[in-house]
Design an enzyme around this catalytic site. Structure first.
Site, PDB file in Angstrom:
ATOM      1  N   PHE A   1     -38.522  -8.523   2.623  1.00 33.90           N
ATOM      2  CA  PHE A   1     -37.658  -9.695   2.416  1.00 33.90           C
ATOM      3  C   PHE A   1     -38.307 -10.701   1.453  1.00 33.90           C
ATOM      4  CE2 PHE A   1     -36.994 -13.965   4.653  1.00 33.90           C
ATOM      5  CZ  PHE A   1     -35.980 -14.360   3.796  1.00 33.90           C
ATOM      6  N   ILE A   2     -39.362 -11.355   1.873  1.00 38.50           N
ATOM      7  CA  ILE A   2     -39.955 -12.415   1.038  1.00 38.50           C
ATOM      8  C   ILE A   2     -40.591 -11.798  -0.218  1.00 38.50           C
ATOM      9  CG2 ILE A   2     -41.670 -14.259   0.935  1.00 38.50           C
ATOM     10  CD1 ILE A   2     -41.322 -14.564   4.008  1.00 38.50           C
TER      11      ILE A   2
ATOM     12  N   TYR B   1     -49.262 -11.386  17.366  1.00 36.34           N
ATOM     13  CA  TYR B   1     -48.949 -11.595  15.942  1.00 36.34           C
ATOM     14  C   TYR B   1     -49.647 -12.849  15.407  1.00 36.34           C
ATOM     15  CZ  TYR B   1     -45.992 -13.056  11.971  1.00 36.34           C
ATOM     16  OH  TYR B   1     -45.539 -13.487  10.761  1.00 36.34           O
TER      17      TYR B   1
ATOM     18  N   LYS C   1     -52.375 -12.598  12.384  1.00 32.33           N
ATOM     19  CA  LYS C   1     -52.148 -13.295  11.108  1.00 32.33           C
ATOM     20  C   LYS C   1     -53.268 -14.305  10.846  1.00 32.33           C
ATOM     21  CE  LYS C   1     -49.160 -13.002   8.659  1.00 32.33           C
ATOM     22  NZ  LYS C   1     -48.948 -12.060   7.517  1.00 32.33           N
TER      23      LYS C   1
ATOM     24  N   VAL D   1     -33.307 -15.239  12.786  1.00 30.34           N
ATOM     25  CA  VAL D   1     -32.138 -15.623  13.589  1.00 30.34           C
ATOM     26  C   VAL D   1     -30.904 -15.899  12.723  1.00 30.34           C
ATOM     27  CG1 VAL D   1     -32.736 -18.099  13.698  1.00 30.34           C
ATOM     28  CG2 VAL D   1     -31.398 -17.083  15.524  1.00 30.34           C
TER      29      VAL D   1
ATOM     30  N   ARG E   1     -37.243 -24.830  15.392  1.00 34.96           N
ATOM     31  CA  ARG E   1     -38.049 -24.184  14.352  1.00 34.96           C
ATOM     32  C   ARG E   1     -37.820 -24.938  13.047  1.00 34.96           C
ATOM     33  NH1 ARG E   1     -39.317 -22.091  18.251  1.00 34.96           N
ATOM     34  NH2 ARG E   1     -39.155 -19.957  19.010  1.00 34.96           N
TER      35      ARG E   1
ATOM     36  N   ARG F   1     -37.617 -15.323  25.867  1.00 35.66           N
ATOM     37  CA  ARG F   1     -38.504 -14.198  25.580  1.00 35.66           C
ATOM     38  C   ARG F   1     -39.964 -14.660  25.547  1.00 35.66           C
ATOM     39  NH1 ARG F   1     -35.276 -11.231  20.681  1.00 35.66           N
ATOM     40  NH2 ARG F   1     -35.562 -13.249  19.695  1.00 35.66           N
TER      41      ARG F   1
END
Ligand code: NAD
Length: 309
Positions: A11-12, A142, A146, A185, A209, A267
């Site tokens: 994507f990016i 994650y 990262k 999302v 966010r 979640r």
């Protein structure tokens, strides 16, 4: 400039490849096509189909391409996958990251720009918007994987003079973000709404966010290609938190109709509230986001409607 974009089929990364080519750079994408797709790589860019976990292949590729700058976007980029498969997350993000940096040193790369995550390294920060000096307390594998590469970058600059800038991204969104995974999302909601399905909201939907449209993330990368921000870690963000319910309502505004929602349990590993104070990055580079949330949602909806429904 000769630039290598890891994750250039994702994507990016694919937006970066596209814009760098248009700006006249010579661009190679390095990607294993695990979540990315060859169709995302614009004509004019070379594609090195390589898995970062294969250190020898990475080293050979960097030696052959001999880029001046590497934009490191490749990675296992999904919080929930990292919780289900922590070894794979670490193998791709940490071991793959080490392979890349070793290869960069051997190939005499001048600078690495690293796509880190402001959304996951801070965990649940005490103050929002969060600044770069806030404690790093990831609440997902994650976030840990990262962040770990940031330490290696610091070390490799000391040991080998490999320059770098870390960009801690917010929630990036826009065309080509997959609506079929569990992250992203806006794309996921757009696809559900266009299919006439309710959008699934985990928890009460009040979690916030910081959303930045992908072309503004491209601009952030371009701002540090030259000798700007060497050895620095920057938040890239608007400083404004937007709730999941507000995203649903923004989508409804773009579509001109109500969007039904279905509430599911929260979640694990998801932060509650995050927004990134990008003040230091703005001061260093003059960067500022240009695409409003509603315009960004509109462009994402157009893309999802054309290719993903
Ligand atoms: P993406 O999944 O679309 O792109 C990642 C790319 O990396 C894909 O093309 C994939 O095929 C490739 N890849 C995965 N494993 C690989 C491996 N072992 N070897 C080689 N290539 C591999 O995700 P994205 O949203 O474009 O994210 C790009 C980067 O930005 C990631 O590093 C991610 O952690 C970071 N990031 C993204 C966001 C966001 O909101 N999208 C936020 C913060 C940070």
């Amino acid at each position: 400039m000769k630039i290598l974009v890891t994750g250039g089929a994702g994507f990016i990364g694919s937006h970066l490849v596209e814009h760098l080519l248009a700006a006249g750079h010579e661009v190679t994408a390095l990607d294993d096509l695990s979540t990315g797709s060859e169709a995302n790589v614009p004509a004019g860019a070379a594609l090195e189909r390589i898995d970062l976990r294969d250190g020898d292949a990475v080293r050979r590729s960097l030696a052959a391409v001999a880029p001046e700058v590497v934009l490191h976007e490749a990675g296992q980029s999904d919080v929930r996958v990292s919780t289900r498969e922590p070894e794979r997350d670490a193998a791709v993000n940490v071991i793959g990251g080490i392979h890349l940096l070793e290869a960069c040193v051997a190939a005499k790369v001048r600078k690495v720009v690293y796509a880190s995550t402001g959304g996951a390294v801070y965990g649940n920060p005490q103050r929002v918007p969060v600044t770069e000096d806030a404690p790093v307390r990831p609440i997902s594998q994650y976030g840990i994987s990262k962040h770990t590469v940031e330490h290696y970058l610091f070390l490799y600059r000391q040991l080998y003079g490999l320059d770098y800038t870390v960009l801690r991204y917010p929630n990036v969104y826009g065309p080509r973000q997959s609506p079929r995974g569990e992250a992203g999302v806006i794309s996921i909601f757009a696809r559900a709404a266009l299919r006439g399905e309710p959008v699934q909201i985990f928890g009460d939907g009040l979690q916030t966010r910081d959303y930045v449209y992908v072309s503004d993330i491209v601009a952030a990368n371009r701002a540090v290609l030259a000798d700007v921000g060497g050895g620095e870690i920057f938040n890239v963000g608007t400083g404004v938190g937007v709730s999941v319910l507000e995203i649903r309502d923004g989508l409804a505004r773009v579509l001109g109709r109500e969007v039904a929602s279905l509430h599911l349990p929260p979640r694990p590993g998801e932060v509650s509230h995050i927004a990134l104070d990008g003040g230091r990055f703005v001061a260093a580079t003059g960067w500022s986001p240009t695409v409003s949330l509603v315009d960004g949602i509109r462009q994402t909806v157009e893309y999802v409607g054309r290719y993903e429904v």
